[in-house]
Design a protein around this motif. Sequence first.
Motif, mmCIF file in Angstrom:
data_model
loop_
_atom_site.group_PDB
_atom_site.id
_atom_site.type_symbol
_atom_site.label_atom_id
_atom_site.label_comp_id
_atom_site.label_asym_id
_atom_site.label_seq_id
_atom_site.Cartn_x
_atom_site.Cartn_y
_atom_site.Cartn_z
ATOM 1 N N UNK A 123 0.867 -1.184 0.000
ATOM 2 C CA UNK A 123 0.000 0.000 0.000
ATOM 3 C C UNK A 123 0.895 1.222 0.000
ATOM 4 N N UNK A 124 0.548 2.183 -0.847
ATOM 5 C CA UNK A 124 1.357 3.399 -0.889
ATOM 6 C C UNK A 124 0.458 4.608 -1.059
ATOM 7 N N UNK A 125 0.600 5.575 -0.156
ATOM 8 C CA UNK A 125 -0.178 6.815 -0.258
ATOM 9 C C UNK A 125 0.332 7.647 -1.434
ATOM 10 N N UNK A 126 -0.596 8.050 -2.304
ATOM 11 C CA UNK A 126 -0.212 8.905 -3.442
ATOM 12 C C UNK A 126 -1.279 9.970 -3.639
ATOM 13 N N UNK A 127 -0.950 11.202 -3.328
ATOM 14 C CA UNK A 127 -1.827 12.355 -3.537
ATOM 15 C C UNK A 127 -3.244 12.123 -3.014
ATOM 16 N N UNK A 128 -3.342 11.730 -1.766
ATOM 17 C CA UNK A 128 -4.654 11.578 -1.136
ATOM 18 C C UNK A 128 -5.317 10.235 -1.360
ATOM 19 N N UNK A 129 -4.840 9.466 -2.328
ATOM 20 C CA UNK A 129 -5.369 8.123 -2.563
ATOM 21 C C UNK A 129 -4.320 7.067 -2.200
ATOM 22 N N UNK A 130 -4.719 5.806 -2.339
ATOM 23 C CA UNK A 130 -3.781 4.725 -2.021
ATOM 24 C C UNK A 130 -3.562 3.851 -3.252
ATOM 25 N N UNK A 131 -2.302 3.641 -3.565
ATOM 26 C CA UNK A 131 -1.987 2.652 -4.602
ATOM 27 C C UNK A 131 -1.843 1.308 -3.900
ATOM 28 N N UNK A 132 -2.682 0.348 -4.274
ATOM 29 C CA UNK A 132 -2.591 -0.976 -3.657
ATOM 30 C C UNK A 132 -2.078 -1.990 -4.675
ATOM 31 N N UNK A 133 -1.275 -2.904 -4.189
ATOM 32 C CA UNK A 133 -0.795 -4.037 -4.978
ATOM 33 C C UNK A 133 -1.368 -5.262 -4.291
ATOM 34 N N UNK A 134 -1.982 -6.137 -5.037
ATOM 35 C CA UNK A 134 -2.696 -7.233 -4.388
ATOM 36 C C UNK A 134 -2.810 -8.436 -5.313
ATOM 37 N N UNK A 135 -3.251 -9.556 -4.720
ATOM 38 C CA UNK A 135 -3.460 -10.780 -5.496
ATOM 39 C C UNK A 135 -4.946 -11.045 -5.593
ATOM 40 N N UNK A 136 -5.398 -11.365 -6.810
ATOM 41 C CA UNK A 136 -6.771 -11.809 -6.988
ATOM 42 C C UNK A 136 -6.790 -12.950 -7.995
#
Length: 291
Positions: free
Chosen positions: A247-260
């Motif tokens: 999870x990484x905060x970027x300009x008020x939002x969150x970039x998530x990396x995940x498995x689906x």
Amino acid sequence: MLVVKDVGKQYGDFTALNEINLEFERGIYGLLAPNGAGKTSLIKMLVTLVYPTRGEILYNGTNIVELDEDYRDILGYLPQHFGFYKHYTPMKYLMYLAALKGIEKKLAAAKIEKLLESVALTDVANKKMRKFSGGMIQRVGIAQALLNDPKILILDEPTAGLDPKERARFRRILTSLSQDRLIIISTHIVSDIESIANQVIMIKNQKVLFNESAQSICETLRGEVYETMISNAELETFRKMYAILGEKQEEGNVRVRFVHKGESEKGWINATPNLEDVFLYEYRDRLQAEG
Ligand SMILES: Nc1ncnc2c1ncn2[C@@H]1O[C@H](COP(=O)(O)OP(=O)(O)O)[C@@H](O)[C@H]1O
Ligand SMILES: [Mg+2]
């Protein structure tokens, strides 16, 4: 040449390892798993410090326990907790160990000089180890493991306590030592072995989960790793639905990396899986419990 055959290890009622089957030839093997997975147990069996409860470990077809000294002669070992003498200099310490191993003094001195050079400790060869950094101590540890010019070099968590620069140096040293040798390195840090191990062994639930190249381990998550941007408000729900890798905060939002494992959704971008992804995914329960 080194074969682990159906090995299990119990401590009383507790099963640390079960049905372990492995074959080692030359090159670098990375033993990668979180704390408590059984790495040290396996390594201690490989160096005959403890014995398997079941199964056996063979070197060129003979049980290593039977080979005894003949096996130890070709073995170099750096334990997880390496004891050294802080009032000694590397030169004095290694001369002392060489004497214990019955290496003749003149021969030992020449050998140790070369060894200290190969682990970049020539400058401090005659300085007391008291003020050495973690990386310097670990390099002394490698040097002592190499005293008998071993065919098999086994290192248990050799990079614990090292900073990134020292880790990089360590990787370079190991790579240069890996021609003509079998090197087994245990670690819980993916980057220690990702780029240098020819083969990565991962242990999960007391058994071997993977035993192949990092590249082919990564294939197991191909097409199933994604990145997307979500709002902070959505994060809690997202965490519950998917296995989050980052999870990484970027300009008020969150970039998530995940498995689906199912269908992709709008706004999701397929990412190329790396070994860290597989590590975080496979051990997610355990790593979460650790915090
Ligand atoms: N001598 C021992 N007696 C009892 N339990 C042990 C002993 N050594 C290790 N264990 C247990 O076996 C499991 C594996 O430990 P270990 O091999 O040290 O794992 P790792 O090196 O991957 O952290 C752990 O749960 C640990 O508590
Ligand atoms: Mg350990």
